[in-house]
Write a protein that holds these residues in place. Structure first.
Motif, PDB file in Angstrom:
ATOM      1  N   LYS A  31      46.298  37.331  23.051  1.00  0.00           N
ATOM      2  CA  LYS A  31      45.646  37.832  21.849  1.00  0.00           C
ATOM      3  C   LYS A  31      45.004  39.178  22.164  1.00  0.00           C
ATOM      4  CE  LYS A  31      44.780  33.194  20.192  1.00  0.00           C
ATOM      5  NZ  LYS A  31      43.813  32.188  19.831  1.00  0.00           N
ATOM      6  N   PRO A  32      44.945  40.065  21.175  1.00  0.00           N
ATOM      7  CA  PRO A  32      44.279  41.350  21.438  1.00  0.00           C
ATOM      8  C   PRO A  32      42.770  41.150  21.557  1.00  0.00           C
ATOM      9  CG  PRO A  32      45.019  41.217  19.155  1.00  0.00           C
ATOM     10  CD  PRO A  32      45.508  39.982  19.848  1.00  0.00           C
ATOM     11  N   VAL A  33      42.252  41.426  22.744  1.00  0.00           N
ATOM     12  CA  VAL A  33      40.840  41.193  23.041  1.00  0.00           C
ATOM     13  C   VAL A  33      40.266  42.417  23.742  1.00  0.00           C
ATOM     14  CG1 VAL A  33      39.206  39.722  24.305  1.00  0.00           C
ATOM     15  CG2 VAL A  33      41.263  38.713  23.332  1.00  0.00           C
ATOM     16  N   VAL A  34      39.093  42.818  23.310  1.00  0.00           N
ATOM     17  CA  VAL A  34      38.339  43.855  24.002  1.00  0.00           C
ATOM     18  C   VAL A  34      37.354  43.129  24.910  1.00  0.00           C
ATOM     19  CG1 VAL A  34      36.751  45.787  23.751  1.00  0.00           C
ATOM     20  CG2 VAL A  34      38.581  45.465  22.086  1.00  0.00           C
ATOM     21  N   VAL A  35      37.315  43.521  26.197  1.00  0.00           N
ATOM     22  CA  VAL A  35      36.486  42.832  27.180  1.00  0.00           C
ATOM     23  C   VAL A  35      35.502  43.818  27.811  1.00  0.00           C
ATOM     24  CG1 VAL A  35      36.470  41.512  29.337  1.00  0.00           C
ATOM     25  CG2 VAL A  35      38.344  41.210  27.703  1.00  0.00           C
ATOM     26  N   GLU A  36      34.246  43.389  27.836  1.00  0.00           N
ATOM     27  CA  GLU A  36      33.215  44.117  28.568  1.00  0.00           C
ATOM     28  C   GLU A  36      32.650  43.153  29.607  1.00  0.00           C
ATOM     29  OE1 GLU A  36      28.986  44.988  27.126  1.00  0.00           O
ATOM     30  OE2 GLU A  36      30.098  46.819  26.631  1.00  0.00           O
ATOM     31  N   LEU A  37      32.643  43.583  30.858  1.00  0.00           N
ATOM     32  CA  LEU A  37      32.127  42.765  31.954  1.00  0.00           C
ATOM     33  C   LEU A  37      30.940  43.494  32.565  1.00  0.00           C
ATOM     34  CD1 LEU A  37      32.347  40.368  33.961  1.00  0.00           C
ATOM     35  CD2 LEU A  37      33.921  41.787  35.293  1.00  0.00           C
ATOM     36  N   ASN A  38      29.776  42.869  32.484  1.00  0.00           N
ATOM     37  CA  ASN A  38      28.550  43.459  33.031  1.00  0.00           C
ATOM     38  C   ASN A  38      28.344  44.889  32.528  1.00  0.00           C
ATOM     39  OD1 ASN A  38      28.034  41.070  34.473  1.00  0.00           O
ATOM     40  ND2 ASN A  38      29.340  41.761  36.141  1.00  0.00           N
ATOM     41  N   GLN A  39      28.501  45.051  31.215  1.00  0.00           N
ATOM     42  CA  GLN A  39      28.291  46.312  30.500  1.00  0.00           C
ATOM     43  C   GLN A  39      29.308  47.392  30.856  1.00  0.00           C
ATOM     44  OE1 GLN A  39      24.157  47.336  31.089  1.00  0.00           O
ATOM     45  NE2 GLN A  39      23.497  45.779  29.637  1.00  0.00           N
ATOM     46  N   ARG A  40      30.478  46.991  31.343  1.00  0.00           N
ATOM     47  CA  ARG A  40      31.561  47.923  31.650  1.00  0.00           C
ATOM     48  C   ARG A  40      32.815  47.475  30.921  1.00  0.00           C
ATOM     49  NH1 ARG A  40      35.654  47.456  35.366  1.00  0.00           N
ATOM     50  NH2 ARG A  40      36.769  49.366  35.738  1.00  0.00           N
ATOM     51  N   ALA A  41      33.327  48.347  30.045  1.00  0.00           N
ATOM     52  CA  ALA A  41      34.552  48.029  29.309  1.00  0.00           C
ATOM     53  C   ALA A  41      35.735  48.024  30.266  1.00  0.00           C
ATOM     54  CB  ALA A  41      34.783  49.046  28.196  1.00  0.00           C
ATOM     55  N   LEU A  42      36.622  47.050  30.073  1.00  0.00           N
ATOM     56  CA  LEU A  42      37.812  46.932  30.920  1.00  0.00           C
ATOM     57  C   LEU A  42      39.056  47.327  30.144  1.00  0.00           C
ATOM     58  CD1 LEU A  42      37.148  43.458  32.597  1.00  0.00           C
ATOM     59  CD2 LEU A  42      36.648  45.731  33.519  1.00  0.00           C
ATOM     60  N   PHE A  43      39.971  47.988  30.827  1.00  0.00           N
ATOM     61  CA  PHE A  43      41.287  48.262  30.263  1.00  0.00           C
ATOM     62  C   PHE A  43      42.113  46.977  30.366  1.00  0.00           C
ATOM     63  CE2 PHE A  43      40.054  52.564  31.595  1.00  0.00           C
ATOM     64  CZ  PHE A  43      40.326  53.260  30.423  1.00  0.00           C
ATOM     65  N   PRO A  44      43.040  46.756  29.440  1.00  0.00           N
ATOM     66  CA  PRO A  44      43.878  45.552  29.524  1.00  0.00           C
ATOM     67  C   PRO A  44      44.573  45.407  30.879  1.00  0.00           C
ATOM     68  CG  PRO A  44      44.154  46.568  27.390  1.00  0.00           C
ATOM     69  CD  PRO A  44      43.311  47.515  28.219  1.00  0.00           C
ATOM     70  N   ARG A  45      44.969  46.509  31.490  1.00  0.00           N
ATOM     71  CA  ARG A  45      45.663  46.431  32.784  1.00  0.00           C
ATOM     72  C   ARG A  45      44.740  45.941  33.903  1.00  0.00           C
ATOM     73  NH1 ARG A  45      45.100  52.161  31.980  1.00  0.00           N
ATOM     74  NH2 ARG A  45      43.571  53.005  33.432  1.00  0.00           N
TER      75      ARG A  45
END
Length: 67
Positions: A31-45
């Motif tokens: 599914k298309p998901v935007v992910v932020e981990l510990n206030q850092r946005a992650l690229f899908p890759r």
């Protein structure tokens, strides 16, 4: 292991080695998901290679279309 997902402390079976694994456990694979981990946005890759550790904070936004 406990991490915070969208403001809610959530337990996951240990180990949950990567963000991709965690998304799979949440039923969000493919599914298309935007992910932020510990206030850092992650690229899908980066999802398959980014580790998740005890106490991490994730913000997940699922993209949906509609009208």
């Amino acid at each position: 292991m406990q991490v915070t997902v969208n403001g809610t402390p959530t337990d996951f079976p240990s180990p949950t080695p990567t963000v991709a694994t965690l998304l799979d456990q949440l039923g969000m694979t493919g599914k298309p998901v935007v992910v932020e981990l510990n206030q850092r946005a992650l690229f899908p890759r980066e999802l398959a290679s980014t580790p998740v550790a005890e106490g991490d904070v994730l913000e997940l936004v699922q993209i949906t279309a509609g009208g």
